[in-house]
Scaffold this active site. Sequence first.
Site, short mmCIF file in Angstrom:
data_model
loop_
_atom_site.label_atom_id
_atom_site.label_comp_id
_atom_site.label_asym_id
_atom_site.label_seq_id
_atom_site.Cartn_x
_atom_site.Cartn_y
_atom_site.Cartn_z
N TRP B 43 9.89 19.33 -18.97
CA TRP B 43 10.55 20.03 -17.88
C TRP B 43 10.44 21.55 -18.04
O TRP B 43 10.60 22.08 -19.13
CB TRP B 43 12.04 19.66 -17.89
CG TRP B 43 12.89 20.58 -17.07
CD1 TRP B 43 13.53 21.70 -17.51
CD2 TRP B 43 13.16 20.50 -15.69
NE1 TRP B 43 14.20 22.31 -16.48
CE2 TRP B 43 13.99 21.58 -15.34
CE3 TRP B 43 12.78 19.60 -14.67
CZ2 TRP B 43 14.45 21.80 -14.05
CZ3 TRP B 43 13.25 19.81 -13.38
CH2 TRP B 43 14.07 20.90 -13.10
N MET B 44 10.22 22.24 -16.92
CA MET B 44 10.18 23.70 -16.91
C MET B 44 11.08 24.23 -15.80
O MET B 44 11.11 23.67 -14.72
CB MET B 44 8.74 24.16 -16.66
CG MET B 44 8.56 25.66 -16.53
SD MET B 44 6.80 26.12 -16.37
CE MET B 44 6.56 25.85 -14.62
N ASN B 45 11.83 25.34 -16.08
CA ASN B 45 12.42 26.08 -14.96
C ASN B 45 12.12 27.57 -15.11
O ASN B 45 10.93 27.91 -15.20
CB ASN B 45 13.87 25.72 -14.68
CG ASN B 45 14.85 25.82 -15.81
OD1 ASN B 45 14.75 25.07 -16.77
ND2 ASN B 45 15.79 26.75 -15.74
N ASP B 46 13.10 28.43 -15.07
CA ASP B 46 12.87 29.88 -14.92
C ASP B 46 11.75 30.47 -15.79
O ASP B 46 11.69 30.18 -17.00
CB ASP B 46 14.12 30.67 -15.34
CG ASP B 46 15.38 30.25 -14.64
OD1 ASP B 46 15.32 29.40 -13.73
OD2 ASP B 46 16.44 30.77 -15.02
N GLN B 64 11.81 28.49 -19.41
CA GLN B 64 12.84 27.53 -19.79
C GLN B 64 12.18 26.16 -19.89
O GLN B 64 11.54 25.69 -18.95
CB GLN B 64 13.95 27.52 -18.72
CG GLN B 64 14.75 28.80 -18.68
CD GLN B 64 15.66 28.92 -19.87
OE1 GLN B 64 16.67 28.23 -19.97
NE2 GLN B 64 15.29 29.78 -20.81
N TYR B 106 18.59 30.21 -23.29
CA TYR B 106 18.53 30.39 -21.84
C TYR B 106 17.66 31.60 -21.48
O TYR B 106 17.14 32.29 -22.35
CB TYR B 106 19.94 30.54 -21.27
CG TYR B 106 20.65 29.24 -20.97
CD1 TYR B 106 20.27 28.04 -21.55
CD2 TYR B 106 21.73 29.21 -20.08
CE1 TYR B 106 20.93 26.86 -21.27
CE2 TYR B 106 22.40 28.04 -19.79
CZ TYR B 106 22.00 26.86 -20.38
OH TYR B 106 22.68 25.70 -20.09
N ARG B 174 24.64 35.83 -18.19
CA ARG B 174 23.30 35.40 -18.61
C ARG B 174 22.17 36.11 -17.89
O ARG B 174 22.35 36.85 -16.96
CB ARG B 174 23.17 33.89 -18.40
CG ARG B 174 23.37 33.42 -16.98
CD ARG B 174 23.25 31.87 -16.94
NE ARG B 174 23.61 31.35 -15.64
CZ ARG B 174 24.85 31.00 -15.28
NH1 ARG B 174 25.84 31.12 -16.14
NH2 ARG B 174 25.11 30.55 -14.07
N GLU B 227 22.22 34.73 -10.33
CA GLU B 227 21.45 34.53 -11.56
C GLU B 227 20.23 35.44 -11.55
O GLU B 227 19.85 36.02 -10.53
CB GLU B 227 20.98 33.05 -11.66
CG GLU B 227 22.13 32.06 -11.90
CD GLU B 227 21.64 30.68 -12.29
OE1 GLU B 227 20.65 30.21 -11.71
OE2 GLU B 227 22.27 30.06 -13.18
#
Lengths: 539, 539
Positions: B43-46, B64, B106, B174, B227
């Site tokens: 899984w990948m996000n930001d 991420q 994060y 964050r 964010e």
Amino acid sequence: MKLPYLLTTLCTAVGVASSPIKITHANDTVNRPLVHLTPHEGWMNDPNGLWYDAKEELWHVYYQYNPNDTVWGLPLYWGHSTSKNLTLWDDVGVAIEPMANNSGAYSGCMVIDYSNTTGFFGEDVSPEQRVVAIWTYNTPESETQYLSYSLDGGYSFRSYSGNPVLENNSTQFRDPKVMWHEETQKWIMVVAKAQQFKIGIYTSDDLKEWTPVSDFTRGGYLGYQYECPGLVKLPVEGNTSAGNGSWVLFVSINPGSPQGGSSTQYFIGDFNGTHFIPTYENTNSIDSGKDYYALQTFFNSPDNQTYGIAWASNWQYSAFVPTDPWRSSMSLVRKFVLEEFQANPETKLLNIKSTPILDYDALGCAHPSNGKNLFITVGNPLQFSLVQGLFDFNISFSVNGSAFGGHEFADLSLYLRGGENKDEYLRIGFGANAATFFIDRGHTAVNWVHENPFFTDKMSVNNQPLTISNNSTISTYSVRGIVDRNILELYFNNGSQVSTNTFFFTGGNFIGSIDMAVGKDNVFNVTEFSLKQLSTGSH
Amino acid sequence: MKLPYLLTTLCTAVGVASSPIKITHANDTVNRPLVHLTPHEGWMNDPNGLWYDAKEELWHVYYQYNPNDTVWGLPLYWGHSTSKNLTLWDDVGVAIEPMANNSGAYSGCMVIDYSNTTGFFGEDVSPEQRVVAIWTYNTPESETQYLSYSLDGGYSFRSYSGNPVLENNSTQFRDPKVMWHEETQKWIMVVAKAQQFKIGIYTSDDLKEWTPVSDFTRGGYLGYQYECPGLVKLPVEGNTSAGNGSWVLFVSINPGSPQGGSSTQYFIGDFNGTHFIPTYENTNSIDSGKDYYALQTFFNSPDNQTYGIAWASNWQYSAFVPTDPWRSSMSLVRKFVLEEFQANPETKLLNIKSTPILDYDALGCAHPSNGKNLFITVGNPLQFSLVQGLFDFNISFSVNGSAFGGHEFADLSLYLRGGENKDEYLRIGFGANAATFFIDRGHTAVNWVHENPFFTDKMSVNNQPLTISNNSTISTYSVRGIVDRNILELYFNNGSQVSTNTFFFTGGNFIGSIDMAVGKDNVFNVTEFSLKQLSTGSH
């Protein structure tokens, strides 16, 4: 396994004593709404001139109207409907006409000139009926503000001989909304300098001479232009440190709204008689759906509360929706107050709470039905029938946030299915993974819905829970939905957010049943579901 | 009737000399993008820590990353990819690890500490490679800012012994993004106080001690939380009175964006070393599509321009998109500048112009094809084949605004059809009635697309014409589109607006042809259409 108390009393439609004037055309085959204002025939857009006649106890709604076609076009008139109950509407004909075929009586408002500041009224006109319309006269050369006044309680209008009362050397200067400002004893106008992204604020003693006092400039989303401003003071409801009330500036934008096409945003702040000063610079949507534009509020109401109505369509597709011989409906009338809204665990925001006005005494169905703690498992939906095109429902539920994993799509869905063809349905519900409500209006046999690339199928509304358990596991939510033939209004968590969307099934296939289903067991507890079948008696 | 010059030279894919490391899994059956960064698996996000290594001439993107699953979950790492050309990506493993299984490394950024303000670096580390990561350590108790630094050019990282360097007694603090501010000779951090709707601004001499200097509070759309902020100075392009450049503050919101779910907005203003002061209070979308979140810009670039990358997904549905054994891709890298944008006839606005970076020298296909003044009538679409899943096209056209009536739906549509199954298609185009571009990604045999109620099918982009004739009848527009297996990036009018959207056809049914069609004759003149088939050589 204990069976829950299930719905037992589903009422049937009953007649009502007085029915409004409604003429059904031979080709009126598709789903004309019953309690949402529609034009008898022809084209309608923005609501205009909203006022309440305290003498006759009658609500007046005017609207942008093209009687010659089912699309927008010049000459453009003010159509006119009235209602005793904000639920059933009488079409009472054209109120204001433009002066030339290539011109338009564009949007505007109505005020009650109780103390005859204009000098338009004799003693024979009751103070409660001294109505003056302030509206935009559009010609190829300019947009200027005109006055018209009525000596017969709002049915016919005379043009003021000194028109225009306000000009700005512009073709993009429109949609005046005027209020009486008690503190300064002045008339206050907000009006769109549309393509400058400014809301001009003007003051007057007599509605005839206007003094510019400030501009509200470039707030929120801009889109292509600003239209249809409004300025009202709303009370703050509930136990709060947020004071007694705040001012709200409404600004509609079209095209280029973030949802696509047209939408209405608002700002919260203070108004000192000349300037609107936002408390914060953020913007807000008053309705997250695709069909809520050009909101206007009523001048006057029997309880000094603020009521408003919007055009329930979107300029992206309004000229093509499959209705005939009319196009467009209004939203329901809504009451607006401010409330403190728990936007997230750390922050409360002031937010408009919307409550739909629907007078059950004017409608059939005295016996609503109600069920509690409904038991639903995957593959075993609950089915509710006997709903017939016009109904009002409430669902309250809790979500167990610890009962599903990241791979499991956990939804609670209501499938509102056509009575004749169940393959046509609206799906509305809540996705627990995203903690977000959703609407899907794409499941229809009407090709137009699929072919028109602007008729967005799927909308969503993120809303915080009504309550959260101490350990953050159990959250509760509620939704009220009102379905009226081809329009759905959804009020989330007592109206802290709203989504208004039209939908189009094949003609006559009114919604006739609801299936309630879940995507994952043990996540949702439907604590209450109630359903009111409604009828206007005339259909 | 004169036949127009038609496309004649459609190139075919050719191999390239150097191919990136790409491992195709046995079950890698669906359309993994070729030039959009994806994680090898998991899984990948930001996007995180973007920087350019001037010594190695190498671009670094971290992100991420959950290597243990294809959905988000703890422990969360920083994955790492590099590229020589911003087009082909090498997966180079995990860069930063969290310290406990219930914690996460994060989002954050990377800076190059050329002059060793931290004291972390010896003379053996080249100044261009003195990278320090500033990131959020998330535990159940708090979110605090940590430093890690690399002595090997960004591949492995050591934790600073004095961590955390910044805390705020909060679990919602964050996504630090740090830049060097030349005028004040300070490090500047912007960081989200997520649930207070504030962007905190801090300054430092050494990255270790931070001084709070201001908050940007409640601008634009709020949604549930703020964010991934970013602060950059962008040059203004073109002949303009708007000065040499302005500061831009990026703020991502999720959930609750007006398009649904997650999106990135920005504000334009000035930054004086301590405060960001918006020029106007309006907000802007940097991308109108549903898949562009958590935008971050690179620290350093070879030409001192600003480049950025975003996560090309949406939290509403990211955990459920039908890809395996990975989930999510990044957007293409884009170059950002400001330009004056004619928002309507009366007003120019400063606006971000985005240009995608795609290095044709790294790809197959040296011979693009091109056609001018294409002739299309209702029922006679033009067909272009031999496109194979990865291609770049440009269309320029004019619209005759006087050639259609209010009842006539006048569209120019491109149907991007699957090579194996033509019933699966993307439809993109322009609706002349609404003067708006549209995208429809709903025509697929993949049931998930229809069943997931958050995967919005239809998006739109309102954009003003590039040129308008003197009598306002003829308007011109252009669109550049880049299709890469399951993602479409559309750049309208040279990038003044962008829409990024993923799409999902059945596995292997890459887009293989384009039909170009019109809904009404004599409205559109396609002045130019060019198409470049591209290939990475490794597939």
